[in-house]
Design a protein around this motif. Structure first.
Motif, PDB file in Angstrom:
ATOM      1  N   ILE A 120     -36.161 -44.627  15.372  1.00 25.71           N
ATOM      2  CA  ILE A 120     -35.776 -45.341  14.146  1.00 25.71           C
ATOM      3  C   ILE A 120     -36.288 -44.655  12.889  1.00 25.71           C
ATOM      4  CG2 ILE A 120     -36.053 -47.483  12.860  1.00 25.71           C
ATOM      5  CD1 ILE A 120     -36.016 -48.996  15.337  1.00 25.71           C
ATOM      6  N   THR A 121     -37.536 -44.225  12.901  1.00 28.38           N
ATOM      7  CA  THR A 121     -38.094 -43.606  11.694  1.00 28.38           C
ATOM      8  C   THR A 121     -38.395 -42.127  11.902  1.00 28.38           C
ATOM      9  OG1 THR A 121     -40.298 -44.263  12.343  1.00 28.38           O
ATOM     10  CG2 THR A 121     -39.126 -45.753  10.868  1.00 28.38           C
ATOM     11  N   SER A 122     -37.778 -41.503  12.899  1.00 28.50           N
ATOM     12  CA  SER A 122     -38.066 -40.085  13.130  1.00 28.50           C
ATOM     13  C   SER A 122     -37.440 -39.233  12.032  1.00 28.50           C
ATOM     14  CB  SER A 122     -37.511 -39.658  14.481  1.00 28.50           C
ATOM     15  OG  SER A 122     -36.116 -39.563  14.395  1.00 28.50           O
ATOM     16  N   ALA A 123     -37.998 -38.041  11.869  1.00 28.27           N
ATOM     17  CA  ALA A 123     -37.502 -37.151  10.827  1.00 28.27           C
ATOM     18  C   ALA A 123     -36.032 -36.827  11.060  1.00 28.27           C
ATOM     19  CB  ALA A 123     -38.322 -35.865  10.816  1.00 28.27           C
ATOM     20  N   GLY A 124     -35.653 -36.658  12.329  1.00 24.26           N
ATOM     21  CA  GLY A 124     -34.265 -36.339  12.638  1.00 24.26           C
ATOM     22  C   GLY A 124     -33.324 -37.434  12.174  1.00 24.26           C
ATOM     23  N   GLN A 125     -33.692 -38.689  12.451  1.00 23.48           N
ATOM     24  CA  GLN A 125     -32.875 -39.820  12.050  1.00 23.48           C
ATOM     25  C   GLN A 125     -32.746 -39.886  10.525  1.00 23.48           C
ATOM     26  OE1 GLN A 125     -31.036 -42.205  13.354  1.00 23.48           O
ATOM     27  NE2 GLN A 125     -30.874 -43.475  11.523  1.00 23.48           N
ATOM     28  N   ILE A 126     -33.869 -39.726   9.837  1.00 19.72           N
ATOM     29  CA  ILE A 126     -33.845 -39.830   8.375  1.00 19.72           C
ATOM     30  C   ILE A 126     -33.031 -38.687   7.780  1.00 19.72           C
ATOM     31  CG2 ILE A 126     -35.260 -39.829   6.289  1.00 19.72           C
ATOM     32  CD1 ILE A 126     -35.500 -42.336   8.051  1.00 19.72           C
ATOM     33  N   SER A 127     -33.230 -37.495   8.336  1.00 19.77           N
ATOM     34  CA  SER A 127     -32.501 -36.347   7.825  1.00 19.77           C
ATOM     35  C   SER A 127     -30.995 -36.545   8.020  1.00 19.77           C
ATOM     36  CB  SER A 127     -32.997 -35.105   8.568  1.00 19.77           C
ATOM     37  OG  SER A 127     -32.214 -34.019   8.275  1.00 19.77           O
ATOM     38  N   ALA A 128     -30.610 -37.042   9.202  1.00 20.53           N
ATOM     39  CA  ALA A 128     -29.193 -37.312   9.459  1.00 20.53           C
ATOM     40  C   ALA A 128     -28.686 -38.413   8.534  1.00 20.53           C
ATOM     41  CB  ALA A 128     -28.986 -37.715  10.912  1.00 20.53           C
ATOM     42  N   ALA A 129     -29.525 -39.437   8.329  1.00 23.05           N
ATOM     43  CA  ALA A 129     -29.121 -40.536   7.455  1.00 23.05           C
ATOM     44  C   ALA A 129     -28.850 -40.028   6.048  1.00 23.05           C
ATOM     45  CB  ALA A 129     -30.195 -41.611   7.427  1.00 23.05           C
ATOM     46  N   LEU A 130     -29.726 -39.136   5.579  1.00 25.31           N
ATOM     47  CA  LEU A 130     -29.548 -38.597   4.225  1.00 25.31           C
ATOM     48  C   LEU A 130     -28.239 -37.815   4.150  1.00 25.31           C
ATOM     49  CD1 LEU A 130     -30.932 -38.331   1.482  1.00 25.31           C
ATOM     50  CD2 LEU A 130     -31.870 -36.164   2.243  1.00 25.31           C
ATOM     51  N   ALA A 131     -27.977 -37.004   5.178  1.00 20.85           N
ATOM     52  CA  ALA A 131     -26.753 -36.205   5.175  1.00 20.85           C
ATOM     53  C   ALA A 131     -25.515 -37.090   5.216  1.00 20.85           C
ATOM     54  CB  ALA A 131     -26.744 -35.249   6.364  1.00 20.85           C
TER      55      ALA A 131
END
Lengths: 370, 429
Positions: free
Chosen positions: B54-65
């Motif tokens: 939920i709060t992993s860097a991968g998830q956040i990075s994808a969310a931003l993209a």
């Protein structure tokens, strides 16, 4: 009075004709600019589109498009933008197909049951948008777009083996259980292919649409709300109720869109069931000016363009040009209607002005003396 | 006479306060508190359910993209609607952006592709402006027409331009462009690794913050930075310059604006063309950053979602950014096969609904309380009875969230007063 009507009809016809001519001109420019000979392409389309098997295709395809146009037009008539017809008809056709596959009743019972199921599902799905609009003030444009996407997800979830879907014999295609032989809708035995019997239902739907809007209290209220919500409210129309009711009607009509395909052609709902017809319906409603006869012409034109363009591929053209033609027609038609409307308004004002001036001249003497 | 002379300045006062919306707004510290609270809730959910993604860097990075294209479409909507033109043609303008972006992108530099995408979107905007402003066509009808036109146009030209010998040798097809080069991404070197170390420990809250921050500083596309700057720029131009004031006055009261000497048509044209350009940039981002190619149907309704994000954000850039972030987060969940993550978020939904039920009970609004309570219980049963959410529902998450959020907040939103109305020059005479 008669003369005035004739003028209105002429003005009404001017806009779509103008738009179609402009659309073909623009398309010709596009074709020429991409190094293809335009007028030959149009000739191919017209030649092929008027063959007898093409005529059958156009009538059958047009039946579906006509219902889609009507469903959208019900909303448009009262300024409701039901962008969600697409999701409504797909969900409706899916559940109707699932129900039809599960039952084995005589056709006379089962066919109405399937149609009723489709209409109810379509109405319910559209009703969500209507209720959200009147209770929570959510714009129906946004909510119906969301509901389209959610309908796709719901169908994707349910159309799986073990739920409401099953594999075909080859084991490659998932669809609902096929309808039993008894619930196939009748056909007109024309050559070389039959015309779908559902065209009769579509015509009845068109007449019902016209009758409801032009001859009933409900239709009058609906058009009043479309012209001015506050004026309708002031004259005692319950606008909120009208919004929900017309969304329900629009959704129920949307439920019919998938029926010609389901009951006359595919007899099941699978991955290849036509999608995106709701959006075609918007274009056709705009083209036909929300008028049942106009929508019929628009639906036939749309089906004709699609049929005619299919032949282009064999003559060195790209059939995708039809998308350009359709897009330009829609844009031109909305602009043309506005221009013609304004011209008509000005003309009317001028006529009234001239009449008043003539009256004033006649009574001038008395008024001056008074 | 002196009275009339001094009465000239005061009329400027209401204009200024009108610009601030005239409503109580969330102050900066309060927004920070809300974000912190949300993060705290997310870390609690993560800690309880063990859904580490939920709060992993991968998830956040994808969310931003995923948030950038939605945000750009929304920003496009913001420009148009602030000038009083509803732009449902954003989807079409975005499609033009993906098409022209990829077309110029594979032949030249990706940045030229971005420019071409913006110009393509602007062309769509110009068309919308001609139809709505000059000819006075209903805004929604014109927007739908433009969407249909954009699909037809790009399908035809994709077959023509991406299926030539040179293009197909490089991987083009009638529905797909050849790939273009990447736009440079940046990573803050030391910080990213250091945050990664903290994230690995899965400490409550601290690792979550590290994960979120790391997602924001790792492999950041330069175009993302441009998009963020455009948000800031939009705010400054629309709310802090006289140009912006005039533009917004066209959306609030064009007749009054005209009487003060504002050329309403000109401002509407400018706004709608910029709007198209923004949507085009969102499309170019999809074609050049999210993937390296144009693909038929690639926008997938993001133009509409952008519009929803803008309404969600109450026609303001800050709110719009939050809305875009939310949709981007949900979109990213679906991309990362987030059945488990969405399942964990159900728990959060249970708590929120239960809280709402208690609050409504306290306010003696029994019906709403009962509905919320039943819903909360239902979601709880669903949560306990399953291990994961089917992927189809994950796909639908952004749309369900939009619908829920809009139905909870629609009545508090205030759109520009003359938004969507037809306006003819000299109407007020």
């Amino acid at each position: 009075m008669k003369k005035f009507d004739k003028e209105r009809v002429l003005l009404g016809l001017a806009a779509p004709v103008l738009a179609i001519v402009v659309a073909f001109l623009v398309t010709a420019v596009v074709l020429a600019a991409t190094g293809k000979e335009p007028f030959n392409a149009f000739r191919i389309m017209f030649d092929y589109g008027s063959k007898s098997d093409s005529q059958v295709y156009i009538l059958n395809k047009g039946t579906t498009y006509y219902l889609a146009g009507l469903a959208v037009a019900i909303g448009f008539r009262m300024n409701l933008f039901n962008i969600g017809v697409d999701g409504q008809y797909r969900l409706a056709a899916f559940f109707a197909a699932a129900l039809g596959g599960a039952l084995t009743l005589p056709g006379i019972v089962q066919i109405p049951l399937i149609i009723l199921c489709a209409m109810i599902v379509g109405a319910m799905w559209a009703g969500i948008a209507g209720v959200l609009k009147v209770t929570r003030g959510v714009s129906e444009v946004v909510s119906t777009i969301m509901l389209n996407a959610i309908a796709t997800a719901v169908i994707g979830y349910l159309l799986q083996v073990g739920r409401l879907g099953q594999l075909d014999e080859a084991g490659t295609k998932i669809s609902t259980k096929p309808l039993p032989e008894s619930s196939h809708f009748f056909e007109f035995p024309t050559e070389p292919a039959p015309v779908w019997g559902f065209i009769v239902v579509a015509i009845i739907a068109g007449i019902a649409f016209w009758f409801t809007l032009a001859r009933t209290r409900f239709g009058f209220d609906l058009r009043t709300v479309g012209q001015s919500g506050s004026a309708a409210e002031a004259s005692g129309v319950n606008v909120k109720k009208m919004i929900v009711t017309s969304m329900l009607f629009s959704g129920a009509m949307a439920g019919l869109i998938g029926m010609p395909t389901l009951l006359n052609d595919s007899y099941e709902y699978g991955g290849d069931f036509p999608v995106g017809i709701g959006f075609t319906g918007i274009a056709i409603a705009l083209l036909g000016r929300n008028n049942p006869v106009g929508i019929a012409l628009g639906a036939l034109l749309w089906a004709f363009l699609e049929r005619g363009s299919g032949q282009l591929e064999f003559q060195g053209y790209d059939k995708e040009i039809v998308g350009v033609i359709q897009g330009v027609i829609v844009l031109c038609v909305v602009i043309a209607y506005e221009v013609v409307r304004r011209y008509g308004l000005k003309r009317q004002q001028r006529q009234v002005g001239a009449k008043l001036a003539a009256q004033a001249r006649n009574s001038e003497k008395q008024e001056v003396s008074a | 006479m002196t009275v009339t002379a001094t009465s000239t300045p005061p009329p400027t006062a209401p204009k200024v306060s009108g610009g601030k919306g005239g409503r109580t707004r969330l102050s900066f510290p309060v927004i920070l508190l809300i974000i912190a609270g949300g993060l705290l809730a997310l870390s609690a959910v993560r800690a309880i359910t063990g859904a580490q993604d939920i709060t992993s860097a991968g998830q956040i990075s994808a969310a931003l993209a995923m948030a950038v294209p939605i945000g750009m479409a929304g920003l496009g909507g913001l420009w148009a609607e602030r000038a009083g033109v509803v732009n449902i043609g954003l989807e079409g303008m975005m499609i033009l952006g993906t098409f022209f972006g990829a077309w110029a992108g594979w032949q030249t530099d990706p940045w030229i592709g971005v420019l071409a995408g913006v110009l393509g979107g602007m062309a769509g905007g110009l068309l919308h402006a001609i139809a709505t402003v000059t000819f006075g066509v209903d805004h929604i009808i014109s927007g739908i027409a433009i969407n249909i036109l954009a699909v037809g146009f790009t399908t035809y030209f994709a077959k023509l331009w991406f299926n030539t010998e040179e293009a197909s040798a490089k991987g083009g097809s009638p529905k797909q462009s050849p790939p273009s080069e990447d736009i440079t991404t940046v990573t803050v070197p030391g910080v990213s690794d250091w945050l990664g170390d903290i994230e690995k420990h899965h400490w409550f809250f601290i690792s979550d913050i590290a994960g979120v921050l790391r997602g924001l500083v790792t492999n950041l596309s330069l175009l993302t930075i441009v998009a963020v700057l455009l948000f800031v720029l939009t705010f400054l131009v629309l709310w802090k310059t006289s140009f912006g004031l005039r533009l917004r006055s066209c959306g609030e009261n064009p007749i009054a604006a005209e009487s003060l000497g504002v050329n309403v048509y000109k401002y509407k044209y400018i706004a709608v063309i910029i709007s198209g350009g923004m949507a085009g940039l969102g499309g170019a981002f999809l074609a050049l950053v999210t993937s390296n190619i144009y693909n038929e149907g690639q926008t997938g309704g993001r133009g509409y979602i952008g519009l929803a994000a803008m309404i969600f954000g109450n026609w303001r850039p800050g709110g719009l950014a939050m809305g875009a972030g939310l949709f981007g987060f949900a979109d990213a969940l679906q991309l990362r096969n987030g059945g488990q993550s969405v399942h964990a978020l159900l728990l959060l939904l249970v708590v929120v609904l239960a809280g709402l039920a208690l609050w409504k009970l306290y306010r003696k609004s029994y019906l709403t309380a009962a509905i919320s309570g039943v819903l909360s219980l239902g979601v709880l049963v669903w949560y306990l009875g399953t291990d994961t959410v089917p992927n189809e529902f994950v796909t639908a998450t952004p749309y369900v969230v939009t619908l829920l959020v809009l139905s909870l907040s629609a009545q508090r939103l205030r759109m520009p007063k003359a938004d969507g109305m037809r306006y003819r020059k000299g109407q007020g005479k």
